[in-house]
Design an enzyme around this catalytic site. Structure first.
Site, PDB file in Angstrom:
ATOM      1  N   ASP A   1       0.642  -1.478   0.089  1.00  0.00           N
ATOM      2  CA  ASP A   1      -0.135   0.078   0.159  1.00  0.00           C
ATOM      3  C   ASP A   1       0.689   1.446  -0.318  1.00  0.00           C
ATOM      4  OD1 ASP A   1      -2.277   1.077   0.060  1.00  0.00           O
ATOM      5  OD2 ASP A   1      -2.536   1.622   2.467  1.00  0.00           O
TER       6      ASP A   1
ATOM      7  N   TYR B   1       1.501   5.713  -0.102  1.00  0.00           N
ATOM      8  CA  TYR B   1       1.065   7.054   0.430  1.00  0.00           C
ATOM      9  C   TYR B   1       0.750   7.972  -0.453  1.00  0.00           C
ATOM     10  CZ  TYR B   1       0.716   9.676   5.096  1.00  0.00           C
ATOM     11  OH  TYR B   1       0.947  10.266   5.792  1.00  0.00           O
TER      12      TYR B   1
ATOM     13  N   HIS C   1      -3.754  14.309   1.374  1.00  0.00           N
ATOM     14  CA  HIS C   1      -3.814  13.085   1.931  1.00  0.00           C
ATOM     15  C   HIS C   1      -3.070  13.224   3.206  1.00  0.00           C
ATOM     16  CE1 HIS C   1      -4.965  10.004   5.182  1.00  0.00           C
ATOM     17  NE2 HIS C   1      -3.399   9.286   4.661  1.00  0.00           N
TER      18      HIS C   1
ATOM     19  N   ASP D   1      -9.143   0.730   2.819  1.00  0.00           N
ATOM     20  CA  ASP D   1      -7.500  -0.358   4.037  1.00  0.00           C
ATOM     21  C   ASP D   1      -8.317   0.237   4.428  1.00  0.00           C
ATOM     22  OD1 ASP D   1      -5.781  -1.064   3.766  1.00  0.00           O
ATOM     23  OD2 ASP D   1      -4.689   0.876   3.950  1.00  0.00           O
TER      24      ASP D   1
ATOM     25  N   GLN E   1      -2.612   1.304  15.403  1.00  0.00           N
ATOM     26  CA  GLN E   1      -1.707   2.642  14.207  1.00  0.00           C
ATOM     27  C   GLN E   1      -0.754   3.257  15.323  1.00  0.00           C
ATOM     28  OE1 GLN E   1      -3.687   3.752  10.510  1.00  0.00           O
ATOM     29  NE2 GLN E   1      -1.318   4.179   9.689  1.00  0.00           N
TER      30      GLN E   1
ATOM     31  N   TYR F   1       2.985   2.282  15.554  1.00  0.00           N
ATOM     32  CA  TYR F   1       3.364   3.008  13.730  1.00  0.00           C
ATOM     33  C   TYR F   1       5.188   3.582  13.970  1.00  0.00           C
ATOM     34  CZ  TYR F   1       3.227   7.582  13.654  1.00  0.00           C
ATOM     35  OH  TYR F   1       3.687   9.396  14.027  1.00  0.00           O
TER      36      TYR F   1
END
Length: 403
Positions: free
Chosen positions: A116, A118, A123, A223, A230, A234
């Site tokens: 995935d 980014y 965003h 997703d 998270q 992370y």
């Protein structure tokens, strides 16, 4: 009046200019590969018997056909379109057509690997402003490379699959210690997935100008993200359990060839990327897709994919530049699609500004993050030839309570 399900108006969103691929079955039976034509599924194994592609289309997933590469993908598409263009050809295909309302959709690819990205500047900027309000919203590396994380292929599920609220560790800013339990900040991410075909050898890479030869098609993608899990996990290695519990993918894969009229220039890349991320102009492109995100039927966002910063060819080139190999059935997603305007944001994190600005739904209820029983549906349209419109297959899922 037409009596054949293959006799469609030229501007039908699932007409011969589209022809998305899926896997369907009668309830309880083994799935088989199909192309969607109108509101019907054309059985590819039976329709192509005796052709060079028949053996590759005989199974329940597209992976063997993806192995054949772009020449075969183009040839089958042309073969189908030629038959659908003529009455005699449609008559020959008619015995192999089944109404979609009688069928259940399955995931049409065995997902070999999942990454995935980014790739949305709006965003990434919004997320930076939320979590780093006193600093630069974009990290120093963001405009130099397509950032991504390696996800879990076994939890990519077909649209319509329920999503069980995940459990994990979380620690709020005022909590003295971490706690374990169901996520209380469950989110969505409206994305576009790219399905890869054609294997490469370990230790080799795919240049930008050859990347499109490995891009078979696209599907809408959600997703699902547990923001509280998270946030605690992370640092320093990135997303893990907050993402790996489920990612939903549309049941029908739109061939990249069907989106020729939807190709648009990238919004502009400054500074210029390093040489391995450069390519000829025709190989650096965005897609003019407009998504719509609905929460329990309420339209909450219209994210525009054309605003994405990185081309899918650059994402694929970056994915392989270290020598990582490709396998047919690999899937990589774009990352959350968001635009410049508040109503164009593709996640609840952005739409509610991390829960500080609740959304009001049509029934009068409010949301910051997802509640049990909520249903999220993402749809999209794109321009097709001759002024037609393509409608990508929706991706939808309903949140079930944690066990």
């Amino acid at each position: 009046m037409s009596t054949s399900p293959l006799d469609l108006p030229a501007d039908h969103p699932y007409g011969p200019h589209h022809l998305p691929y899926g896997a369907v079955a009668r309830d309880g039976d083994e799935p088989w590969l199909a192309v969607r034509v109108g509101d019907s599924a054309l059985d590819l194994a039976s329709a192509t018997r005796g052709t060079p592609w028949a053996e590759a289309l005989a199974g329940p997933v597209l992976n063997p056909f993806l192995d054949l590469g772009p020449a075969a993908w183009s040839a089958l598409r042309s073969w189908l379109q030629a038959r659908l263009a003529e009455k005699e050809g449609r008559e020959r295909l008619a015995p192999h057509v089944h109404p979609l309302e009688e069928l259940v959709s399955h995931l049409p690819v065995a997902v070999a690997d999942y990454v995935d990205f980014y790739a949305g500047e709006h965003h990434a900027t919004n997320v930076g402003r939320i979590f780093r309000p006193d600093g630069e919203p974009l990290t120093p590396n963001w405009k130099h490379l397509p950032i991504g994380y390696h996800g879990r292929s076994s939890t990519v599920v077909v649209s319509g699959t329920d999503v069980v609220r995940p459990r994990g560790q979380r620690k709020g800013k005022d909590d003295p210690a971490p706690v374990f339990g169901p996520s209380v900040r469950l989110d969505i991410e409206a994305e576009l997935a790219f399905v890869v075909g054609g294997a490469t050898a370990l230790g080799t890479s795919v240049p930008v100008d050859q990347a499109a030869d490995h891009l078979f098609g696209v599907a809408l993608f959600n997703d699902w993200s547990a923001r509280d899990v998270q946030a605690w996990e992370y640092v320093p290695l990135g997303p893990f359990l907050g993402k790996s519990f489920a990612s939903s993918m549309g049941a029908w894969i739109t061939p990249l060839a069907a989106l020729e009229k939807a190709r648009v220039p990238l919004p502009g890349q400054d500074p210029e990327p390093l040489p391995y991320l450069r390519g000829r102009a025709e190989h650096l492109f965005g897609l003019d897709l407009t998504m719509e995100v609905r929460l329990n039927g309420t339209l909450v966002a219209r994210p525009p994919y054309r605003a994405m910063y990185w081309s899918p060819t650059q994402m694929l080139a970056h994915l392989t530049v270290n020598g990582a190999s490709l396998r047919s059935g690999d899937v990589f997603a774009s990352g959350t699609v968001s635009g410049a305007e508040p109503h164009e944001r593709g996640s609840l994190l952005e739409l509610t500004w991390n829960g500080t600005r609740p959304l009001t739904l049509d029934d009068g209820s409010t949301r910051t993050f997802l509640e049990d029983g909520d249903t999220v549906t993402i749809t999209a349209t794109a321009p097709g030839p001759g002024g037609s419109v393509l409608r990508l297959a929706e991706v939808t899922g309903t949140v079930l309570p944690s066990p």
